[in-house]
Design a protein around this motif. Structure first.
Motif, mmCIF file in Angstrom:
data_model
loop_
_atom_site.group_PDB
_atom_site.id
_atom_site.type_symbol
_atom_site.label_atom_id
_atom_site.label_comp_id
_atom_site.label_asym_id
_atom_site.label_seq_id
_atom_site.Cartn_x
_atom_site.Cartn_y
_atom_site.Cartn_z
ATOM 1 N N ALA A 121 -91.571 29.753 40.448
ATOM 2 C CA ALA A 121 -92.399 31.071 40.209
ATOM 3 C C ALA A 121 -94.063 30.754 40.245
ATOM 4 O O ALA A 121 -94.723 31.459 40.786
ATOM 5 C CB ALA A 121 -92.150 31.848 38.946
ATOM 6 N N ARG A 122 -94.406 29.560 39.673
ATOM 7 C CA ARG A 122 -95.687 29.131 39.559
ATOM 8 C C ARG A 122 -96.180 28.527 40.737
ATOM 9 O O ARG A 122 -97.427 28.337 40.979
ATOM 10 C CB ARG A 122 -95.834 28.251 38.361
ATOM 11 C CG ARG A 122 -97.134 27.394 38.139
ATOM 12 C CD ARG A 122 -97.866 28.276 37.281
ATOM 13 N NE ARG A 122 -99.329 27.449 37.074
ATOM 14 C CZ ARG A 122 -99.724 27.212 35.747
ATOM 15 N NH1 ARG A 122 -99.283 27.404 34.634
ATOM 16 N NH2 ARG A 122 -100.931 26.644 35.912
ATOM 17 N N GLY A 123 -95.192 28.171 41.714
ATOM 18 C CA GLY A 123 -95.903 27.656 43.071
ATOM 19 C C GLY A 123 -95.920 26.005 43.110
ATOM 20 O O GLY A 123 -96.406 25.316 43.898
ATOM 21 N N ARG A 124 -95.382 25.413 41.996
ATOM 22 C CA ARG A 124 -95.400 24.196 41.703
ATOM 23 C C ARG A 124 -94.307 23.335 42.434
ATOM 24 O O ARG A 124 -94.422 22.287 43.188
ATOM 25 C CB ARG A 124 -95.438 23.534 40.316
ATOM 26 C CG ARG A 124 -96.176 24.189 39.402
ATOM 27 C CD ARG A 124 -97.663 23.691 39.414
ATOM 28 N NE ARG A 124 -97.882 22.253 39.340
ATOM 29 C CZ ARG A 124 -99.136 21.741 39.223
ATOM 30 N NH1 ARG A 124 -100.171 22.397 39.483
ATOM 31 N NH2 ARG A 124 -99.068 20.481 38.631
ATOM 32 N N LEU A 125 -93.196 24.350 42.834
ATOM 33 C CA LEU A 125 -92.143 23.736 43.682
ATOM 34 C C LEU A 125 -91.883 24.891 44.718
ATOM 35 O O LEU A 125 -92.111 25.987 44.344
ATOM 36 C CB LEU A 125 -90.821 23.628 42.647
ATOM 37 C CG LEU A 125 -90.769 22.275 41.808
ATOM 38 C CD1 LEU A 125 -89.389 22.315 40.798
ATOM 39 C CD2 LEU A 125 -90.832 21.118 42.490
ATOM 40 N N LYS A 126 -91.434 24.248 45.940
ATOM 41 C CA LYS A 126 -90.707 25.113 46.832
ATOM 42 C C LYS A 126 -89.491 24.416 47.059
ATOM 43 O O LYS A 126 -88.988 23.612 46.724
ATOM 44 C CB LYS A 126 -91.736 25.467 48.027
ATOM 45 C CG LYS A 126 -92.060 24.183 48.882
ATOM 46 C CD LYS A 126 -92.741 24.444 49.691
ATOM 47 C CE LYS A 126 -93.239 23.213 50.845
ATOM 48 N NZ LYS A 126 -94.168 23.355 51.788
ATOM 49 N N TYR A 127 -88.627 25.341 47.982
ATOM 50 C CA TYR A 127 -87.147 24.969 48.171
ATOM 51 C C TYR A 127 -86.717 24.933 49.702
ATOM 52 O O TYR A 127 -87.481 26.099 50.139
ATOM 53 C CB TYR A 127 -86.241 25.517 47.115
ATOM 54 C CG TYR A 127 -86.053 26.949 47.184
ATOM 55 C CD1 TYR A 127 -85.376 27.683 48.002
ATOM 56 C CD2 TYR A 127 -87.110 27.481 46.389
ATOM 57 C CE1 TYR A 127 -85.258 28.938 48.137
ATOM 58 C CE2 TYR A 127 -86.970 29.068 46.466
ATOM 59 C CZ TYR A 127 -85.957 29.773 47.336
ATOM 60 O OH TYR A 127 -86.046 31.032 47.407
ATOM 61 N N ASP A 128 -85.947 24.340 49.864
ATOM 62 C CA ASP A 128 -84.990 24.497 51.209
ATOM 63 C C ASP A 128 -83.617 24.708 50.830
ATOM 64 O O ASP A 128 -83.073 24.031 49.937
ATOM 65 C CB ASP A 128 -85.094 23.187 52.188
ATOM 66 C CG ASP A 128 -86.399 23.229 52.935
ATOM 67 O OD1 ASP A 128 -87.016 24.355 53.200
ATOM 68 O OD2 ASP A 128 -86.885 22.082 53.104
ATOM 69 N N LEU A 129 -82.910 25.635 51.481
ATOM 70 C CA LEU A 129 -81.585 25.967 50.996
ATOM 71 C C LEU A 129 -80.642 25.959 52.204
ATOM 72 O O LEU A 129 -81.270 26.729 53.294
ATOM 73 C CB LEU A 129 -81.724 27.558 50.265
ATOM 74 C CG LEU A 129 -80.315 27.906 49.931
ATOM 75 C CD1 LEU A 129 -79.592 27.082 48.773
ATOM 76 C CD2 LEU A 129 -80.466 29.466 49.150
ATOM 77 N N HIS A 130 -79.543 25.191 52.018
ATOM 78 C CA HIS A 130 -78.800 25.192 53.108
ATOM 79 C C HIS A 130 -77.116 25.226 52.547
ATOM 80 O O HIS A 130 -76.781 24.705 51.545
ATOM 81 C CB HIS A 130 -78.816 23.812 54.013
ATOM 82 C CG HIS A 130 -80.137 23.836 54.528
ATOM 83 N ND1 HIS A 130 -80.586 24.273 55.739
ATOM 84 C CD2 HIS A 130 -81.444 23.032 53.976
ATOM 85 C CE1 HIS A 130 -81.960 24.040 55.791
ATOM 86 N NE2 HIS A 130 -82.420 23.310 54.733
ATOM 87 N N PRO A 131 -76.295 25.756 53.430
ATOM 88 C CA PRO A 131 -74.947 25.522 53.213
ATOM 89 C C PRO A 131 -74.405 24.414 53.302
ATOM 90 O O PRO A 131 -74.889 23.488 54.195
ATOM 91 C CB PRO A 131 -74.113 26.621 54.037
ATOM 92 C CG PRO A 131 -75.106 26.678 55.403
ATOM 93 C CD PRO A 131 -76.458 26.476 54.825
ATOM 94 N N TRP A 132 -73.541 23.752 52.575
ATOM 95 C CA TRP A 132 -72.895 22.636 52.509
ATOM 96 C C TRP A 132 -71.683 22.357 52.022
ATOM 97 O O TRP A 132 -71.363 23.058 51.309
ATOM 98 C CB TRP A 132 -74.062 21.490 51.485
ATOM 99 C CG TRP A 132 -73.628 20.036 51.124
ATOM 100 C CD1 TRP A 132 -74.014 19.125 52.322
ATOM 101 C CD2 TRP A 132 -72.510 19.553 50.562
ATOM 102 N NE1 TRP A 132 -73.310 17.897 51.967
ATOM 103 C CE2 TRP A 132 -72.479 18.041 50.738
ATOM 104 C CE3 TRP A 132 -71.882 19.931 49.306
ATOM 105 C CZ2 TRP A 132 -71.672 17.207 50.082
ATOM 106 C CZ3 TRP A 132 -71.024 19.146 48.593
ATOM 107 C CH2 TRP A 132 -71.080 17.744 49.075
#
Length: 141
Positions: A121-132
């Protein structure tokens, strides 16, 4: 019961999963794969790769510690509910910050949890999301 797979079985399982992807088996959350005399019950999880976010401004130690505490509490609550089945940070200085493995029905559900992470929410992390897909019962040693 812990599943013990030999390296050859793992390679065969991987090859079968690649073929299964082409045949639309991955539209299902669970399915079985039989190799020789062993059947593996496969299940879809959601793999999250946290990477460094756009907000790289320096934070004072109090703010930084508070954000980290809130981030870990957010993840701990989800782990206690069985939503996060594996998590951890990377140990080098790359832009990869950590990984999570969620046991949830939908991508949208996982994204809802990720958007509420204080560091995201603060922008310190972003993410990639994938089915595994993993064999149910497989454990880390």
């Amino acid at each position: 019961r812990e599943v013990a797979m030999k390296p050859m079985c793992i390679r065969i399982l991987f090859a079968l999963l690649v073929l299964a992807q082409a045949s639309n088996v991955f539209a299902q959350r669970t399915f079985d794969v039989t190799i020789a005399d062993s059947t593996y019950h496969m299940k879809r999880y959601w793999f999250v790769l946290y990477t460094r976010g756009a907000d790289t401004t320096a934070l004072d130690s109090t703010t930084s510690a508070k954000l980290l505490q809130e981030h870990l509490a957010h993840q701990d609550e989800q782990a206690k509910r069985g939503l996060i089945v594996m998590a951890g940070p990377f140990g080098d200085k790359s832009d990869w910050r950590g990984l999570l493995l969620y046991d949830c029905e939908t991508k949208e559900e996982v994204e809802g949890y990720l958007r509420r992470d204080p560091l995201v929410a603060r922008g310190r992390l972003k993410y990639d999301l994938h089915p595994w897909y993993g064999a149910v019962g497989t454990t880390l040693k």
